[in-house]
Motif scaffolding. Structure first.
Motif: not given
Length: 326
Positions: A286-311
Motif C-alpha cells: 500500500r505504500s505504492a499509493a505514491t508510486t505515481i508520475p507526479e512524484n518524479i519531481k523528487y528525483n534531482t540526483v539521478l539521470p532518468f533512463h531515456p525509456g522512462a523519460a519517453r513514457w
C-alpha cells in the motif's frame, strides 16, 4: 479463392505481421531480469518482489526479486550490471553519483538511471513497551540498537541522526525480521527502522507483544532536517494498531533504478506497466499509493533512463533535459 477466404487470409497475414514486428522489437530485450531489493521482512523485499512479478506477468518475461543489502548495495549492483533493476533512496544515490559510496569509494556510479518514484521512507523507532522507553531522550546510554543491514539507508543515516540527538548506543546490524526477533527476545533495546510503512516486522511484533513506536519531538525533527537530506513526515495513526495519533518523523524518498545500458524499448514498457497499473502496485504494497508520475519531481540526483523519460513525456510530464541520460 472466396471473399471469405481472402478476408481470413488477409487478417491472418496482418496478425502475423504485427506479431513478427512485436517480436523484432523485443530482440534486444534481456531474457530475464532481477530486481535488487533488501532483507526479508522489510518493505523493499515485499515491494520489489511484487513489482518484479507484475512486470514479468505483464510483459511475458522471466523476472523476480533478489535479497540484497539494500539501497547502497543496489546502486553498486545495478551500476555493475549484476542486476537490471534495484530500489534505492536519494541519500545513497547522491553519494554514489559523487563517488562517495562506502562500497566503492572514488567510483562515480554513472550506469545508474532513475525509473520511477516509489514512496517516502520514514525513519521510525520501535521498542518493547516493557522497556519503559517512550521518547528518544529516554533511550539509555549504551542501548543496543539495531539499524538494519550493513550499508543500508537506515544503517548509513540513522546512527548519525541519533548521535546528532545525543543518543549513546551499541550498533547492531541484521535483516529486519531478525532484528525484530532479537528485540522481542530481549537481545536488543531498540530497533531504528528506515523502511516504507507499514513495516512488516513491526506489524508482526504488534501481533505478538506490546510495542512503543517512538516519535520525534518538534525540536528533534527540525534539528535532524537541518543536518541531513530528509524532510518532515507524519506516520498516520492508521498504519499500526499501536498508534493512537499520527507520529512525527522524518523521511527520505525512494526511487526504482535501472542500468542505463538497458534497451530503451524495454525500459519504456517496464515504466508503462508500472505507471499505468497503480491499482496492481497497491495490491503489492500500500505504500505504492505514491508510486505515481507526479512524484518524479523528487528525483534531482539521478539521470532518468531515456525509456522512462519517453513514457513521462508522452503522457505530459516534463523532465529537465539535463536530467535525462544521453
Amino acid at each position: 479463392m472466396s471473399t471469405t477466404t481472402r478476408i481470413i487470409t488477409g487478417a491472418l497475414a496482418s496478425t502475423l505481421l504485427i506479431a513478427g514486428t512485436a517480436q523484432a522489437d523485443r530482440e534486444d530485450w534481456p531474457q530475464s531480469f532481477t530486481v535488487g531489493t533488501a532483507s526479508q521482512g522489510g518493505t523493499y523485499f515485499v515491494y520489489g518482489s511484487g513489482w518484479a512479478n507484475l512486470v514479468a506477468d505483464q510483459l511475458d518475461i522471466s523476472g523476480g526479486g533478489e535479497v540484497t543489502g539494500g539501497p547502497t548495495q543496489n546502486l553498486a549492483l545495478v551500476h555493475g550490471g549484476d542486476v537490471a533493476f534495484g530500489l534505492t533512496t536519494m541519500g545513497p544515490a547522491a553519494d554514489a553519483v559523487d563517488g562517495k559510496s562506502p562500497l566503492a569509494p572514488g567510483v562515480a556510479m554513472d550506469n545508474v538511471c532513475a525509473l520511477f518514484p516509489m514512496y517516502e521512507t520514514p525513519f521510525s523507532i520501535t521498542t518493547l513497551s516493557d522497556s519503559g522507553i517512550t521518547s528518544i531522550s529516554e533511550i539509555p546510554d549504551g542501548a543496543r540498537i539495531g539499524f538494519g543491514p550493513a550499508a543500508s539507508t537506515s544503517d548509513t543515516y540513522f546512527p548519525a541522526i541519533l548521535e546528532e540527538l545525543g543518543v549513546d548506543f551499541e550498533r547492531r546490524n541484521g535483516g529486519w525480521s531478525d532484528l525484530g526477533g532479537q528485540l522481542q527476545d530481549g537481545l536488543l533495546d531498540v530497533v531504528a527502522f528506515a523502511a516504507g510503512i507499514p513495516i512488516p516486522a513491526v506489524s508482526q511484533l504488534e501481533v505478538q507483544t506490546d510495542v512503543n513506536i517512538i516519535e520525534f519531538t518538534e525540536e528533534e525533527q527540525q534539528k535532524v532536517m537541518d543536518k541531513f537530506p530528509v524532510s518532515d513526515f507524519s506516520i498516520p495513526a492508521s498504519t499500526y494498531t499501536t498508534l493512537d495519533h499520527d507520529a512525527r518523523a522524518v523521511s527520505m524518498w525512494n526511487f526504482a533504478i535501472a542500468g542505463c545500458d538497458l534497451p530503451e524499448d524495454f525500459v519504456y514498457e517496464v515504466t508503462k506497466v508500472t505507471m499505468e497499473n497503480n491499482d496492481k502496485m497497491m495490491d503489492v504494497h500500500r505504500s505504492a499509493a505514491t508510486t505515481i508520475p507526479e512524484n518524479i519531481k523528487y528525483n534531482t540526483v539521478l539521470p532518468f533512463h531515456p525509456g522512462a523519460a519517453r513514457w513521462y513525456e508522452e503522457n505530459g510530464y516534463e523532465i529537465d533535459p539535463a536530467l535525462i541520460k544521453q
